[in-house]
Scaffold this active site. Structure first.
Site, mmCIF file in Angstrom:
data_model
loop_
_atom_site.group_PDB
_atom_site.id
_atom_site.type_symbol
_atom_site.label_atom_id
_atom_site.label_comp_id
_atom_site.label_asym_id
_atom_site.label_seq_id
_atom_site.Cartn_x
_atom_site.Cartn_y
_atom_site.Cartn_z
ATOM 1 N N HIS A 45 -21.557 9.947 3.120
ATOM 2 C CA HIS A 45 -20.890 8.651 3.011
ATOM 3 C C HIS A 45 -19.391 8.884 2.877
ATOM 4 C CE1 HIS A 45 -21.440 9.902 -1.138
ATOM 5 N NE2 HIS A 45 -20.723 8.890 -1.597
ATOM 6 N N HIS A 47 -17.082 8.103 0.491
ATOM 7 C CA HIS A 47 -16.299 8.161 -0.748
ATOM 8 C C HIS A 47 -15.404 9.382 -0.739
ATOM 9 C CE1 HIS A 47 -19.274 5.357 -3.010
ATOM 10 N NE2 HIS A 47 -18.350 4.698 -2.350
ATOM 11 N N ASP A 49 -14.492 11.667 -2.736
ATOM 12 C CA ASP A 49 -14.914 12.988 -3.218
ATOM 13 C C ASP A 49 -15.817 13.712 -2.217
ATOM 14 O OD1 ASP A 49 -16.773 10.933 -3.921
ATOM 15 O OD2 ASP A 49 -17.799 12.286 -5.292
ATOM 16 N N HIS A 50 -16.164 13.044 -1.112
ATOM 17 C CA HIS A 50 -16.994 13.683 -0.095
ATOM 18 C C HIS A 50 -16.242 13.955 1.201
ATOM 19 C CE1 HIS A 50 -20.837 13.125 -2.310
ATOM 20 N NE2 HIS A 50 -20.040 12.302 -2.958
ATOM 21 N N HIS A 125 -26.645 3.659 -1.822
ATOM 22 C CA HIS A 125 -25.527 4.031 -2.683
ATOM 23 C C HIS A 125 -24.536 2.885 -2.564
ATOM 24 C CE1 HIS A 125 -22.839 6.537 -4.926
ATOM 25 N NE2 HIS A 125 -22.004 6.752 -3.928
ATOM 26 N N ASP A 196 -24.880 11.181 -2.690
ATOM 27 C CA ASP A 196 -24.963 10.249 -3.799
ATOM 28 C C ASP A 196 -26.069 9.241 -3.513
ATOM 29 O OD1 ASP A 196 -22.790 11.668 -4.541
ATOM 30 O OD2 ASP A 196 -21.351 10.023 -4.417
ATOM 31 N N HIS A 254 -23.459 17.699 -7.599
ATOM 32 C CA HIS A 254 -22.652 16.529 -7.947
ATOM 33 C C HIS A 254 -22.741 16.248 -9.450
ATOM 34 C CE1 HIS A 254 -20.948 12.426 -7.267
ATOM 35 N NE2 HIS A 254 -20.533 12.916 -6.124
HETATM 36 ZN ZN LIG Z 1 -19.752 11.402 -4.862
HETATM 37 ZN ZN LIG Z 2 -20.344 8.148 -3.631
#
Ligand SMILES: [Zn+2]
Ligand SMILES: [Zn+2]
Length: 290
Positions: A45, A47, A49-50, A125, A196, A254
């Site tokens: 996805h 976000h 942090d990815h 998510h 996530d 994670h």
């Molecule tokens: Zn994440």
């Molecule tokens: Zn996420």
């Protein structure tokens, strides 16, 4: 990797980087994995942090080591954000140093090689288009070398003919059929990678009987309310999924930096004793279990 969102799945000459958290390119350099064959990136996805690590990766490619091609796969929202990051922030009008392809994928099989497939499936998510990935080797019948020796099958192309389902004729006139030298069908190996996730009931069937499940466990049960609020899982939820789905091995990723690894492990292992927490540079082999 424990804190950073990035893992590499390797099968024969194929490599898939799944997610690309900040600092991924540094980790790849340190791990010695190399960039050369890392030409496929699958995103769970969009976000930050990815995906933030894609910026660093691209600037690495701009400065020194360009690869032949880069294919990034993901849902539409993730790709839109990656497009903004790479073209808007990093490249800013420059051309990417290699052909760069953003492939929008939907649930289903999107990559197939001789003996394995990669499929995407929907994960719940925050926001639409979140995906998990399923790697499966195809079922096969093993070649029984000792039986072939006994039957007098020569070492050579005859053996690959038999593996490929063709009968052969020996010099003495005897015909050998594939079933004479092939063992019973072995099911393929199944690896499921989930980024996530806010719930597990809708991915249970996809995880069924997996040889390995890699999944987030951002929280502990003591903060289950927060996990629910941010659409993340607790270590116990991940472990319960592993039990319900009958998976062989569970790798938790994670993990929030606020937790100690042993607390996460204790919570998961109380439910699923085989659970482990992913550490940086860890490698886990997925084995066929018959
Ligand atoms: Zn994440
Ligand atoms: Zn996420």
């Amino acid at each position: 990797m424990r804190g950073l969102s990035a893992s590499i799945v390797i099968h024969d000459e194929y490599r898939f980087l799944i997610d690309c958290g900040e600092g991924t390119q540094r980790q790849i350099l340190q791990s010695g994995a190399g960039f050369k064959r890392l030409t496929r990136i699958l995103l769970t996805h969009g976000h930050l942090d990815h995906i933030l690590g894609l910026g660093g990766l691209m600037s690495t490619f701009l400065r020194w080591e360009a690869i032949d091609e880069l294919d990034i796969f993901g849902g539409r929202p993730a790709l839109d954000r990656v497009h903004d990051l790479l073209f808007g922030v990093v490249l800013r009008g420059r051309q990417p140093p290699m052909p760069l392809n953003l492939h929008e994928i939907k649930p289903g099989t999107f990559f197939e090689a001789d003996d394995f497939t990669v499929s995407a499936f929907s994960v719940t998510h925050r926001g639409p288009g979140c995906l998990g990935y399923l790697f499966e080797t195809k079922p096969r019948r093993p070649f029984l070398a000792e039986t072939a020796d006994r039957l007098g099958v020569p070492f050579g192309p005859e053996r690959s003919d038999l593996v490929n389902g063709k009968s052969i004729k020996l010099e003495n006139g005897k015909t050998i059929m594939p079933e004479d030298v092939l063992g019973p069908l072995q099911k393929g190996v199944k690896l499921v990678v989930v980024g996530d996730a806010g719930r597990t009931d809708d991915i249970l069937e996809t995880c069924r009987d997996a040889d390995m499940l890699v999944i987030e466990a951002t929280y502990l049960e003591s903060e289950a309310e927060m996990a629910h609020q941010f659409s993340h899982l607790t270590a116990r939820q991940a472990a319960e999924l592993a039990v319900q789905a009958g998976v062989k091995k569970l790798v938790l990723t994670h993990i929030s930096r606020r937790y100690r690894e042993k607390d996460v492990l204790a919570e998961a292992q109380a439910v699923f004793p085989e659970a482990v927490v992913a550490r940086d540079f860890d490698s886990h082999q997925v084995k066929r279990t018959g």
